[in-house]
Design an enzyme around this catalytic site. Structure first.
Site, PDB file in Angstrom:
ATOM      1  CG  ASN A   9      -1.730   1.243   1.382  1.00 52.96           C
ATOM      2  OD1 ASN A   9      -1.850   2.019   0.437  1.00 52.96           O
ATOM      3  ND2 ASN A   9      -2.312   1.443   2.558  1.00 52.96           N
ATOM      4  CD1 TRP A  10       3.493   1.019  -2.931  1.00 51.70           C
ATOM      5  CD2 TRP A  10       3.443   2.167  -4.846  1.00 51.70           C
ATOM      6  NE1 TRP A  10       4.174   0.284  -3.883  1.00 51.70           N
ATOM      7  CE2 TRP A  10       4.148   0.982  -5.056  1.00 51.70           C
ATOM      8  CE3 TRP A  10       3.273   3.057  -5.917  1.00 51.70           C
ATOM      9  CZ2 TRP A  10       4.697   0.639  -6.304  1.00 51.70           C
ATOM     10  CZ3 TRP A  10       3.806   2.727  -7.168  1.00 51.70           C
ATOM     11  CH2 TRP A  10       4.523   1.527  -7.343  1.00 51.70           C
ATOM     12  CE  LYS A  11       0.058   3.350   4.729  1.00 54.63           C
ATOM     13  NZ  LYS A  11      -0.075   3.480   6.172  1.00 54.63           N
ATOM     14  CD  GLU A  96      -3.030   5.341   6.788  1.00 54.70           C
ATOM     15  OE1 GLU A  96      -2.991   5.451   5.552  1.00 54.70           O
ATOM     16  OE2 GLU A  96      -2.115   4.816   7.452  1.00 54.70           O
ATOM     17  N   GLY A 172       2.083   1.914  10.742  1.00 55.32           N
ATOM     18  CA  GLY A 172       3.019   3.028  10.590  1.00 55.32           C
ATOM     19  C   GLY A 172       3.695   3.446  11.890  1.00 55.32           C
ATOM     20  CB  SER A 211       4.900  -2.082  11.985  1.00 47.97           C
ATOM     21  OG  SER A 211       4.463  -0.744  12.175  1.00 47.97           O
ATOM     22  N   GLY A 232       2.649  -1.378   4.304  1.00 47.00           N
ATOM     23  CA  GLY A 232       2.704   0.049   4.000  1.00 47.00           C
ATOM     24  C   GLY A 232       4.131   0.497   3.763  1.00 47.00           C
ATOM     25  N   GLY A 233       4.751   1.050   4.796  1.00 47.84           N
ATOM     26  CA  GLY A 233       6.076   1.660   4.673  1.00 47.84           C
ATOM     27  C   GLY A 233       7.099   0.788   3.951  1.00 47.84           C
TER      28      GLY A 233
END
Ligand code: PEP
Length: 248
Positions: A9-11, A96, A172, A211, A232-233
């Site tokens: 998920n690049w956001k 989010e 995150g 995470s 994510g990150g």
């Protein structure tokens, strides 16, 4: 045996050229025949990434989908538009979206149905906040978020969907749920589904998100009810993302 799935998920990160470089670097690390790997990219880059990853094992996803089919909904992107841009998946109900943009259980359920209607597999994100966990409300939150979708779409609709359990306190933050904490909730989700349909429960992919990094992915993915991860990150770096994918 359920097929595993690792989804990035690049956001709202990166430029067009950075996104293309990242997608190309991920593809370069895959072999023909690899499967179960996808990236959810910003809407405006979907077509570029679609072209870059055509005929590769990397699948494409969006980070949300409109709760309406078409019409006067300024700023929204429909399931049909996502399909046209090559999306196999769409996240719905990411925490989010729920916390910053007011997505409700009801609207998440409608988004879920809109994605499915167009042949885009919805990835239903569920998970509790830290406060809810500390108040022993984790299972009640999961029940509420899951049942909103089951009540609207029906249990069989879950056949063509993915669930991502993402404890909000782990997204995150660098705090990962322990393997046992994650497994406990994944098992609970599968049991709730099994109470309505054993077949659906046996087949549905339930991903863990929060995470996940190259150094903890293997232990998390080894748990029996965890079928992969929503990342994510760590999905913003091709090497990290590939290492996580290879940890399955
Ligand atoms: C996410 O955004 O879904 C997520 C799991 O993020 P991170 O891996 O950065 O915690």
């Amino acid at each position: 045996m359920r097929q595993s799935l690792v989804m990035g998920n690049w956001k709202m990160n990166g430029s067009r050229s950075e996104g293309l470089d990242l997608a190309n670097a991920i593809v370069a690390g895959l072999k023909q025949g690899d499967q179960g790997i996808a990236v959810c990219v910003p809407y405006v880059y979907l077509s570029d990434i679609q072209n870059a990853i055509a005929d590769t094992p990397l699948a494409l996803g969006a980070q949300n989908v409109a709760d309406q089919e078409s019409g006067a909904y300024t700023g929204e992107i429909s399931g049909a538009m996502l399909k046209e841009c090559g999306c196999s998946y769409a996240l719905v109900g990411h925490s989010e979206r729920r916390s910053y943009y007011g997505d409700t259980d009801e609207s998440v359920a409608t988004r879920f149905c809109q994605a499915q209607k167009q042949g885009v597999v919805p990835v239903l994100c569920v998970g509790e906040t830290l406060e809810e966990r500390e108040n022993d409300e984790t299972f009640a939150v999961i029940d509420r978020q899951l049942n909103a979708v089951i009540d609207k779409a029906g249990i069989d609709a879950l056949t063509d969907s993915v669930i991502a359990y993402e404890p909000v306190w782990a997204i995150g933050t660098g705090k990962t749920a322990s393997d046992d904490q994650a497994q406990e909730v994944h098992k609970y989700i599968r049991e709730q589904i099994a109470a309505k349909s054993q077949t659906v429960a046996d087949n549905i992919q339930i991903l863990y998100g929060g995470s996940v990094k190259p150094n903890n992915a293997k232990a998390i993915f080894a748990m029996p009810d965890i079928d992969g991860g929503l990342i994510g990150g760590a999905s913003l770096d091709a090497e990290s993302f590939l290492t996580i994918y290879q940890s399955i």
